[in-house]
Design a protein around this motif. Sequence first.
Motif, PDB file in Angstrom:
ATOM      1  N   HIS A 254     -19.468 -28.363  34.815  1.00  0.00           N
ATOM      2  CA  HIS A 254     -18.898 -28.592  36.145  1.00  0.00           C
ATOM      3  C   HIS A 254     -17.776 -29.618  36.086  1.00  0.00           C
ATOM      4  N   THR A 255     -17.936 -30.654  35.271  1.00  0.00           N
ATOM      5  CA  THR A 255     -16.896 -31.680  35.143  1.00  0.00           C
ATOM      6  C   THR A 255     -15.617 -31.071  34.587  1.00  0.00           C
ATOM      7  N   HIS A 256     -15.740 -30.228  33.567  1.00  0.00           N
ATOM      8  CA  HIS A 256     -14.569 -29.543  33.007  1.00  0.00           C
ATOM      9  C   HIS A 256     -13.856 -28.732  34.084  1.00  0.00           C
ATOM     10  N   LEU A 257     -14.621 -27.971  34.859  1.00  0.00           N
ATOM     11  CA  LEU A 257     -14.031 -27.088  35.862  1.00  0.00           C
ATOM     12  C   LEU A 257     -13.426 -27.858  37.031  1.00  0.00           C
ATOM     13  N   SER A 258     -14.146 -28.856  37.520  1.00  0.00           N
ATOM     14  CA  SER A 258     -13.679 -29.575  38.714  1.00  0.00           C
ATOM     15  C   SER A 258     -12.423 -30.396  38.457  1.00  0.00           C
ATOM     16  N   THR A 259     -12.215 -30.836  37.205  1.00  0.00           N
ATOM     17  CA  THR A 259     -10.996 -31.593  36.890  1.00  0.00           C
ATOM     18  C   THR A 259      -9.805 -30.675  36.644  1.00  0.00           C
ATOM     19  N   ALA A 260     -10.062 -29.393  36.440  1.00  0.00           N
ATOM     20  CA  ALA A 260      -8.976 -28.451  36.144  1.00  0.00           C
ATOM     21  C   ALA A 260      -8.631 -27.547  37.315  1.00  0.00           C
ATOM     22  N   ILE A 261      -9.594 -27.283  38.203  1.00  0.00           N
ATOM     23  CA  ILE A 261      -9.400 -26.314  39.282  1.00  0.00           C
ATOM     24  C   ILE A 261      -9.234 -27.034  40.615  1.00  0.00           C
ATOM     25  N   HIS A 262      -8.086 -26.811  41.260  1.00  0.00           N
ATOM     26  CA  HIS A 262      -7.823 -27.446  42.557  1.00  0.00           C
ATOM     27  C   HIS A 262      -7.405 -26.438  43.628  1.00  0.00           C
TER      28      HIS A 262
ATOM     29  N   GLY B  99     -17.046 -26.254  26.020  1.00  0.00           N
ATOM     30  CA  GLY B  99     -16.140 -27.308  26.487  1.00  0.00           C
ATOM     31  C   GLY B  99     -14.737 -27.122  25.927  1.00  0.00           C
ATOM     32  N   ARG B 100     -14.660 -26.772  24.639  1.00  0.00           N
ATOM     33  CA  ARG B 100     -13.340 -26.559  24.016  1.00  0.00           C
ATOM     34  C   ARG B 100     -12.640 -25.342  24.633  1.00  0.00           C
ATOM     35  N   PHE B 101     -13.435 -24.308  24.941  1.00  0.00           N
ATOM     36  CA  PHE B 101     -12.874 -23.114  25.570  1.00  0.00           C
ATOM     37  C   PHE B 101     -12.263 -23.477  26.936  1.00  0.00           C
ATOM     38  N   LEU B 102     -13.010 -24.230  27.731  1.00  0.00           N
ATOM     39  CA  LEU B 102     -12.517 -24.606  29.068  1.00  0.00           C
ATOM     40  C   LEU B 102     -11.290 -25.501  28.972  1.00  0.00           C
ATOM     41  N   LYS B 103     -11.253 -26.380  27.965  1.00  0.00           N
ATOM     42  CA  LYS B 103     -10.075 -27.240  27.762  1.00  0.00           C
ATOM     43  C   LYS B 103      -8.861 -26.392  27.395  1.00  0.00           C
ATOM     44  N   ARG B 104      -9.034 -25.412  26.511  1.00  0.00           N
ATOM     45  CA  ARG B 104      -7.927 -24.532  26.137  1.00  0.00           C
ATOM     46  C   ARG B 104      -7.429 -23.734  27.341  1.00  0.00           C
ATOM     47  N   THR B 105      -8.367 -23.303  28.165  1.00  0.00           N
ATOM     48  CA  THR B 105      -7.995 -22.524  29.350  1.00  0.00           C
ATOM     49  C   THR B 105      -7.188 -23.382  30.322  1.00  0.00           C
ATOM     50  N   LYS B 106      -7.592 -24.635  30.469  1.00  0.00           N
ATOM     51  CA  LYS B 106      -6.836 -25.543  31.337  1.00  0.00           C
ATOM     52  C   LYS B 106      -5.414 -25.727  30.807  1.00  0.00           C
ATOM     53  N   ASP B 107      -5.281 -25.887  29.498  1.00  0.00           N
ATOM     54  CA  ASP B 107      -3.957 -26.058  28.890  1.00  0.00           C
ATOM     55  C   ASP B 107      -3.099 -24.812  29.104  1.00  0.00           C
ATOM     56  N   LYS B 108      -3.714 -23.637  28.990  1.00  0.00           N
ATOM     57  CA  LYS B 108      -2.977 -22.387  29.215  1.00  0.00           C
ATOM     58  C   LYS B 108      -2.491 -22.300  30.666  1.00  0.00           C
ATOM     59  N   LEU B 109      -3.359 -22.708  31.593  1.00  0.00           N
ATOM     60  CA  LEU B 109      -2.986 -22.703  33.006  1.00  0.00           C
ATOM     61  C   LEU B 109      -1.800 -23.625  33.245  1.00  0.00           C
ATOM     62  N   HIS B 110      -1.875 -24.851  32.692  1.00  0.00           N
ATOM     63  CA  HIS B 110      -0.793 -25.817  32.872  1.00  0.00           C
ATOM     64  C   HIS B 110       0.506 -25.301  32.269  1.00  0.00           C
TER      65      HIS B 110
END
Length: 321
Positions: free
Chosen positions: A7-15, A76-87
């Motif tokens: 949830h922490t990974h998602l909530s810091t990346a999804i707005h 966690g690494r997958f979600l971090k990579r996904t956030k980077d792709k989004l950015h």
Amino acid sequence: MQKQVIHTHLSTAIHTERELAFFWGKILEEGLIELGPERRKSVTADIESQPTLDKAIKLLSVIIDKERKYSLEETGRFLKRTKDKLHDEKLKNYDIKNLCDEDRKTNWLWCYIRKNSKKRVMILRHKEPQKGIIIENFTPITLELDDKYLKEKRPNTTEEKREQIESCFIFSPYSEKEEKILSNHLKSEWLKNSKRNEMIKWLDGCHHNQLTWAYEHIQKKEEIKYTWTPSSTEDRKSVLVAVYDLIPESDKKKFIDRFRSTWSSKKSRNKQRGDTLEIENEVLDKLDKLAEETQSTPQDVIKKLITILDWDEILDILESE
């Protein structure tokens, strides 16, 4: 505990809902979880039907925790990579490389966002030819870029400004289409400035006293509050150019004409009062450099040199020339 980490990974990346849809699409596309067609349709509908974004993120956290194929660390690494792709995608839509490819443009954009954040701006939607004339159609929108990411630092480097601008773009609520429209708007606004070099040409011939006067004079302009506190002589020039770039196109000529006229009048008054001392440019450059390195004024440098040198030493130096 595992669900909380996810949830922490998602909530810091999804707005925004757009970002939620991006994550959900990547999770299914890249196989973080495996769902059959019917189950995928049902879960997608559940996520989309949540009354708030927070509830949708919580539901997605539960689904990932229950259905994930990888370890918590790998997830966690997958979600971090996904956030980077989004950015990266958002910055690409904004064409950040083009918008921040030179110092002057980056400084202007940083100040432009500070000036117009949460305000109405006129965006060029399209051009239409009518009877041989190109008609530009503008639409007023609110600039949904949050200037809280634009923090002044000392010294405030261009690279830091660029990184702060990226944060404004990354955390904006715009859709992909709106990002591209805004990018085109910012490029169009910059074109109005890119060919206007009057202030730069005037500053190129400035000596220290002239630059000091220019900065004090321009502090009376409304635009100064959207810039930053300069940390060097060159930085002060950048602030002066940024102020000029922020002035509306229709007011630029009047401003620079009045600016030059005011300086000429001040210079004439100083000569009449005998307040000026003519010094060769080569000597002035050295004096300005000494003043900058000692964080003092040219006048202070001269006073200090005369004070600390013995009278006979001064005479010897002058007579040796």
